[in-house]
Motif scaffolding. Structure first.
Motif, mmCIF file in Angstrom:
data_model
loop_
_atom_site.group_PDB
_atom_site.id
_atom_site.type_symbol
_atom_site.label_atom_id
_atom_site.label_comp_id
_atom_site.label_asym_id
_atom_site.label_seq_id
_atom_site.Cartn_x
_atom_site.Cartn_y
_atom_site.Cartn_z
ATOM 1 N N PHE A 198 1.562 3.157 4.435
ATOM 2 C CA PHE A 198 1.839 2.269 3.178
ATOM 3 C C PHE A 198 2.980 0.821 3.375
ATOM 4 C CE2 PHE A 198 0.834 6.232 1.061
ATOM 5 C CZ PHE A 198 -0.253 5.799 0.186
ATOM 6 N N GLY A 199 2.542 -0.102 2.893
ATOM 7 C CA GLY A 199 3.390 -1.159 2.574
ATOM 8 C C GLY A 199 3.734 -1.342 1.092
ATOM 9 N N ILE A 200 4.885 -2.057 0.849
ATOM 10 C CA ILE A 200 5.570 -1.894 -0.521
ATOM 11 C C ILE A 200 4.907 -3.267 -1.248
ATOM 12 C CG2 ILE A 200 7.489 -2.144 -2.056
ATOM 13 C CD1 ILE A 200 8.755 -0.195 -0.285
ATOM 14 N N ASP A 201 4.100 -3.367 -2.346
ATOM 15 C CA ASP A 201 3.903 -4.616 -3.159
ATOM 16 C C ASP A 201 4.849 -5.059 -3.843
ATOM 17 O OD1 ASP A 201 1.532 -4.460 -1.825
ATOM 18 O OD2 ASP A 201 0.517 -3.331 -3.624
ATOM 19 N N LEU A 251 10.944 4.142 2.813
ATOM 20 C CA LEU A 251 9.811 3.989 3.390
ATOM 21 C C LEU A 251 9.785 3.917 4.976
ATOM 22 C CD1 LEU A 251 6.484 3.897 2.321
ATOM 23 C CD2 LEU A 251 6.903 1.518 2.847
ATOM 24 N N THR A 252 9.392 5.015 5.579
ATOM 25 C CA THR A 252 9.907 5.247 7.011
ATOM 26 C C THR A 252 9.064 3.870 7.821
ATOM 27 O OG1 THR A 252 8.089 6.562 7.571
ATOM 28 C CG2 THR A 252 9.897 7.639 6.783
ATOM 29 N N SER A 253 9.325 4.000 9.027
ATOM 30 C CA SER A 253 8.796 2.676 9.858
ATOM 31 C C SER A 253 7.172 3.046 10.184
ATOM 32 C CB SER A 253 9.190 2.916 11.264
ATOM 33 O OG SER A 253 9.339 4.088 11.828
ATOM 34 N N ASN A 254 6.543 4.165 9.628
ATOM 35 C CA ASN A 254 5.127 4.367 9.720
ATOM 36 C C ASN A 254 4.619 4.201 8.326
ATOM 37 O OD1 ASN A 254 6.136 6.887 9.133
ATOM 38 N ND2 ASN A 254 4.556 7.994 10.036
ATOM 39 N N LYS A 292 -2.534 0.304 4.333
ATOM 40 C CA LYS A 292 -2.863 -1.250 5.084
ATOM 41 C C LYS A 292 -4.424 -0.886 5.409
ATOM 42 C CE LYS A 292 1.674 -2.219 6.230
ATOM 43 N NZ LYS A 292 2.436 -2.551 7.709
ATOM 44 N N GLU A 293 -5.019 0.238 5.956
ATOM 45 C CA GLU A 293 -6.199 0.114 6.539
ATOM 46 C C GLU A 293 -7.114 0.362 5.253
ATOM 47 O OE1 GLU A 293 -3.775 2.054 7.514
ATOM 48 O OE2 GLU A 293 -3.542 1.745 9.480
ATOM 49 N N THR A 294 -6.942 1.096 4.230
ATOM 50 C CA THR A 294 -8.024 1.328 3.118
ATOM 51 C C THR A 294 -7.717 0.490 2.146
ATOM 52 O OG1 THR A 294 -6.551 2.830 2.061
ATOM 53 C CG2 THR A 294 -7.694 3.844 3.969
#
Length: 699
Positions: free
Chosen positions: A71-74, A34-37, A109-111
């Motif tokens: 994205f962030g990882i849950d 997962l890249t920095s963005n 994150k936003e949605t």
């Protein structure tokens, strides 16, 4: 046996995260990143060397933010799975399904939309899919694009056909990856409907070979409620990107959570036999959903089919010109109709005499005068026979001869019409004791604007199999989207064509000699193919001195195809009178099995040659098929697959010394040897030739 070793990891810091997973043997590894963005990517190594460079993942939604970044990882879940299962019919009686799995749970994150990316790593390759769980922030949604990438390491050799949304019936091109170009494809190839959207789009499965001798295959598995995936080739950067076939208004897939995409697959090995023998595509599909599979049986059949392709008879009763001149009158017989009661009984007699299970009859039902090229919706009703086809009498006659009839239901691409008549069609089959149906989809699709490979048609092909199961019927589809292992879930979907078959040799440029050496590495990975082999009169000048078309193989290769082209539904496609002229060669077709206890791929090189040996189910008999391309080939094979301490009679059907697919295709010889598991046999294949061998135990 199944076992699970599971771990969960809930992450508070997910940016820049990476995670690796290996195949059970450790040869193949996948690295998720997962890249920095917040963009998801993966890469694949084989024996610690890269085969797929960093490739990005994601999907785009219509009228919603794309699910391809932020994205962030849950959580992360690792597990292992190992089982053995028994297919109803197959190349082997037991299939091992062994993989390690990695599930990355993501939230944008936003949605706040959640999406899981699931990886499975087998010893022969990797698979990944998108999983959309039930959630308040995503319910109904439309896929506008999928941006799965396959970033290659170089300018590999590739075997490709154009990315045609309506047809997969092309001969393969063998070029460098940089040589992919649909503008160079000869479109004067006999295909009824063509829809090539882009210059550099190709179809999957895409078979490749690297300069260092690695074999790669990009495909998909378990295409359910989703369009077929084609591939866009970046010929400069050696990159593939998924292309989903659109519907009539340009959308790709209509979905509702919870749902999943098909699996995107990459097979890799330094041995081509691992690719051609892989069961990974089947393993990625759901287990059988049919409770009673007793009616699903292998069939070897003959039929009223090839005689229409070679011009001896016609599908239509009256002839198209005759019909046009009598639009408001009863049709008048042209005298060339093939599907007559008398002719059908002749085929039934031939099947009964020679131990065949079934007889297919095409052109038996009204509508053929008006079926092709008019884009007409109501052509066939699928139940009304022509006046010269007595379906009740034929059914009774076949039963008296212990032969089953195979229904033919050509739709002319009018799918809505077929679905409206589907239950009446199947009820008619049950009434007259037809256990299997061959469906056809020649021409442009109705509903108009839909493609053969779109979500609507994928759902139709799968629905026909499911509905047929309710009637305990088997399905063999022609001109359908190519199978992706759904036959594991519904094994009554016994076979399909879905590639360029034998008939193209009768009236077009035909299939080049290498064609049959490529199909096992591509089309057949997803399921059995009804290729219709067994043509003995190779040259079409036999029927018309002015015709130059021919089958691009030797007669011996036609025999070998019964082993190399796996299908539990095999046709002896030539005319009965042609088999009667060569009874010694015909014996192999009568003897060869169609359902197998075990299969071993002995030699394999895509585009060049293939040698496979198979053991008949519930038998000690083995059968070998070896084929080559346009080049002659010699090799020597060990018979160590035979049972030790047993003696066998090997009956060898091979090319004569002067045989050649183009100049002398019918020259063959038959010899007999006594062999054991310690013996070796030399194979001598003519250009475009083959060898077929039956091994019978000596008591």
């Amino acid at each position: 046996m199944k076992y699970f070793l599971t771990s969960f990891l809930v992450l508070t810091l997910s940016m820049g995260y990476s995670q690796s997973i290996q195949s059970p043997s450790g040869k193949i590894s996948v690295n998720f990143k997962l890249t920095s963005n917040g963009q998801a990517s993966y890469s694949v190594n084989y024996n610690s060397k890269p085969v797929i460079l960093e490739s990005f993942l994601g999907v785009k939604l219509k009228n919603k933010p794309a699910l391809d970044a932020n994205f962030g990882i849950d959580s992360v879940k690792n597990s292992s799975f190992n089982e053995s299962w028994k297919p109803v019919l197959g190349e082997q009686s037991i299939i091992v399904n062994h993989y390690n799995e990695l599930i990355i749970s993501l939230t944008q994150k936003e949605t706040h939309v959640k999406m899981n990316i699931i990886f499975r790593v087998f010893d022969e390759g990797i698979a990944f899919r998108y999983d959309f769980p039930k959630q308040k922030d995503l319910n109904y949604f439309i896929i506008s694009d999928e941006v799965s990438q396959f970033n290659l390491t170089g300018d590999h050799k590739v075997f490709w056909i154009p990315g045609d949304f309506d047809s997969n019936e092309y001969p393969y091109n063998e070029t460098k990856f940089s040589g992919i170009d649909n503008d160079k494809v000869d479109l004067n190839n006999g295909i009824a409907a063509k829809s090539i959207a882009e210059k550099y789009n190709v179809q999957s499965p895409l078979m490749m070979k690297t300069a260092t001798g690695l074999y790669l295959n990009v495909f998909e598995a378990a295409v359910v409620n989703y369009p077929v995936m084609h591939l866009k080739a970046d010929v400069n950067d050696f990159k593939l990107t998924s292309v989903l076939v659109p519907n009539a208004i340009g959308d790709k897939a209509y979905l509702q959570t919870p749902c999943v995409s098909p699996w995107r697959t990459i097979m890799v090995s330094d041995d081509a036999r691992d690719i051609v023998g892989s069961k990974m595509i089947l393993n990625l599909n759901e287990p059988c959903k049919i409770d009673d599979t007793s009616y699903i049986k292998p069939m070897k059949y003959v039929g009223i089919w090839w005689e229409m392709h070679v011009g001896k008879s016609t599908w239509d009763y009256a002839g198209s010109q005759n019909a046009q001149n009598n639009l408001n009158q009863d049709l008048v017989a042209s005298g060339k109709h093939g599907a007559t009661t008398e002719n059908t009984k002749r085929y039934i007699d031939f099947a009964s005499k020679n131990g065949f299970d079934g007889v297919l009859v095409e052109g038996w039902n009204v509508g053929w005068e008006d079926w092709f090229g008019n884009w007409k919706e109501e052509v066939f009703d699928f139940t009304t026979p022509y006046p010269d086809f007595d379906i009740a009498a034929i059914s009774a006659y076949a039963k008296s001869k212990n032969v089953k009839m195979i229904m033919h239901s050509e739709t002319s691409g009018s799918v809505g019409n077929f679905e409206r008549h589907l239950d009446r069609d199947f009820e008619n089959m049950v009434k007259y004791n037809y256990p299997a149906v061959k469906t056809g989809y020649v021409g442009k699709i109705i509903p108009r604007g839909e493609f053969h490979d779109g979500q609507t048609m994928v759902n139709h092909f799968n629905y026909v199999a499911r509905r047929a199961a309710d009637y305990k019927l088997m399905v063999n589809s022609h001109e359908s989207s190519r199978p992706t292992g759904y036959g594991r879930t519904y094994p009554n979907y016994i076979a399909a064509e879905a590639a360029r078959g034998t008939e193209f040799n009768a009236w077009s440029v035909g299939n080049p000699p290498m064609h049959e050496t490529i199909l096992p590495f591509t089309r057949l990975l997803g399921g059995p193919m009804d290729y219709t082999p067994g043509i003995f009169e190779i040259k079409m000048s036999h029927y018309n001195p002015d015709k130059t078309e021919q089958v691009h193989t030797t007669l011996a290769k036609q025999l070998a195809l019964y082993v190399t082209m796996y299908s539990p539904l095999q046709m002896a496609a030539d005319l009965p009178e042609n088999y009667e002229k060569y009874p010694d060669a015909f014996q192999f077709i009568k003897d060869v099995a169609v359902d197998w206890q075990d299969s071993k791929y002995l030699e394999a090189e895509p585009g060049d040659y293939l040698t496979v040996v198979r053991k008949a189910k519930n038998s000690e008999k083995w059968f070998l098929g070896a084929i080559t391309d346009e080049n002659a080939r010699k090799s020597e094979i060990k018979l160590d697959f035979l049972t030790k301490e047993k003696k066998y009679k090997a009956i060898i059907y091979e090319d004569a010394k002067d045989a050649d697919w183009k100049n002398n295709p019918i020259a063959y010889k038959i010899s007999t040897l006594e062999v054991t598991s310690k013996s070796k046999i030399k194979l001598n294949l003519a250009p475009g030739g083959g060898t077929a061998i039956s091994f019978e135990p000596i008591n």
